[in-house]
Design an enzyme around this catalytic site. Sequence first.
Site, mmCIF file in Angstrom:
data_model
loop_
_atom_site.group_PDB
_atom_site.id
_atom_site.type_symbol
_atom_site.label_atom_id
_atom_site.label_comp_id
_atom_site.label_asym_id
_atom_site.label_seq_id
_atom_site.Cartn_x
_atom_site.Cartn_y
_atom_site.Cartn_z
ATOM 1 N N THR A 147 -3.216 2.289 7.384
ATOM 2 C CA THR A 147 -4.764 2.890 6.943
ATOM 3 C C THR A 147 -6.071 2.230 7.227
ATOM 4 O OG1 THR A 147 -3.214 2.720 4.279
ATOM 5 C CG2 THR A 147 -5.371 2.519 3.916
ATOM 6 N N ARG A 175 4.755 9.533 -4.259
ATOM 7 C CA ARG A 175 4.860 8.135 -3.752
ATOM 8 C C ARG A 175 3.448 7.501 -3.769
ATOM 9 N NH1 ARG A 175 3.101 4.730 0.229
ATOM 10 N NH2 ARG A 175 3.890 2.686 0.209
ATOM 11 N N GLY A 177 1.183 4.500 -2.994
ATOM 12 C CA GLY A 177 1.492 2.651 -2.421
ATOM 13 C C GLY A 177 0.070 1.376 -2.753
ATOM 14 N N ASP A 178 -0.050 1.223 -2.315
ATOM 15 C CA ASP A 178 -1.337 -0.134 -2.473
ATOM 16 C C ASP A 178 -2.464 0.464 -2.476
ATOM 17 O OD1 ASP A 178 0.067 -0.465 0.320
ATOM 18 O OD2 ASP A 178 -2.600 -1.841 0.951
ATOM 19 N N THR A 198 -3.052 -3.374 4.571
ATOM 20 C CA THR A 198 -2.561 -2.592 4.913
ATOM 21 C C THR A 198 -1.155 -3.054 6.009
ATOM 22 O OG1 THR A 198 -2.582 -1.216 7.077
ATOM 23 C CG2 THR A 198 -3.758 -3.065 7.547
ATOM 24 N N GLY A 199 -0.015 -2.210 5.298
ATOM 25 C CA GLY A 199 0.957 -2.670 5.557
ATOM 26 C C GLY A 199 2.008 -1.833 4.502
ATOM 27 N N GLY A 201 2.686 -1.055 1.517
ATOM 28 C CA GLY A 201 2.600 -1.253 -0.041
ATOM 29 C C GLY A 201 3.371 -1.438 -0.976
HETATM 30 N N1 ASP Z 1 -0.010 0.232 2.837
HETATM 31 C C1 ASP Z 1 0.474 1.582 2.877
HETATM 32 C C2 ASP Z 1 0.843 2.213 1.728
HETATM 33 O O1 ASP Z 1 1.948 1.618 1.536
HETATM 34 C C3 ASP Z 1 0.171 1.864 4.317
HETATM 35 C C4 ASP Z 1 -0.149 1.165 5.314
HETATM 36 O O2 ASP Z 1 -1.207 0.588 5.575
HETATM 37 O O3 ASP Z 1 0.292 1.020 5.898
HETATM 38 O O4 ASP Z 1 1.041 3.465 1.890
#
Ligand code: ASP
Length: 310
Positions: A147, A175, A177-178, A198-199, A201
């Site tokens: 993200t 779907r 995410g966060d 980021t990561g 979610g």
């Molecule tokens: N956080 C984002 C999600 O889960 C993806 C990411 O930031 O890698 O959609």
Amino acid sequence: MARCIATWLMAEQGVRKAHELLINGHASAEALLKIIQEVENDERFVSVARGGLPNRDGYVQLDGAFMDGNDLRFGAVMAMEDIASPIAVAYKLKDRDANNILAGIGAKEYALKNGFEEVNNLTDKAKKRYLEKTENDPLKAYDGHDTVGAIVIDDSGHMTVGTSTSGLFYKDNGRIGDSPLIGSGFYADSEVGGAAATGMGEDIAKGCLSYRIVELLREGFNINKATKTAVDELVGRLERSGIKARDISVIALDRFGNYAAYSNITDFTFCIDDDEKGVRVLRLGFDENGDQVYSEADEAFKRSWLENES
Ligand code: ASP
């Protein structure tokens, strides 16, 4: 003091441009939009906006959000299709008194009614990636997601935060995410500070991580301690339930312009404009005691990251 910070190496050009805007007296939101739109408009980056990662049914569904730290107004779009810039739509939504979060067809309809153009976000490259996945399965589902998240404070102390992503590769239809969830993927309060994540979610959301960081700042934690405590707390809490936390990375900025990043993975990168050293891309790692350290990302690292990402 004006400053901006953003997730991942892909934000470098945007941070350079935002830095110029800030030193020339432009406002926080303008610089924030610049950072995120630079990434959205660059088709080399496969995890954000046009050309983003398709979901399981082959659609590019985008998430994005904007928050104003002065009055706490925010806007967010979730699983939005066929519109190029989630951050621009989210920015527009924050001015409404209600209906600030729109999902799916509602988000697209709102964008079209408000002058955003309909585009095909499934570029040839994105389609190829999707077909390879369905035909030969060379990529693990959910791989390669990132993200772009950014936080900006201008000279007047005005903070803004924003996010934009296509979320997880091969995610289920609908779907989210966060990243478009206030408090999880982003939060800013000009009286205190801001944070973005980021990561994975689904894990970040379990701890309402960005809000938690801002609340720790409010309680008096310094920026390094706030980011570390929030992530370690969440990882520990999941562990106590037998869950191994997946990738979680955060950036944060306090109201004085102090910054920090923290992650449970190595090689998380972020971009920062530093008064003395100019715009820098920093890479997180751990020293022999397991403490987190930053180092400058060198050209070889940047090249290999960009090759992987695009
Ligand atoms: N956080 C984002 C999600 O889960 C993806 C990411 O930031 O890698 O959609």
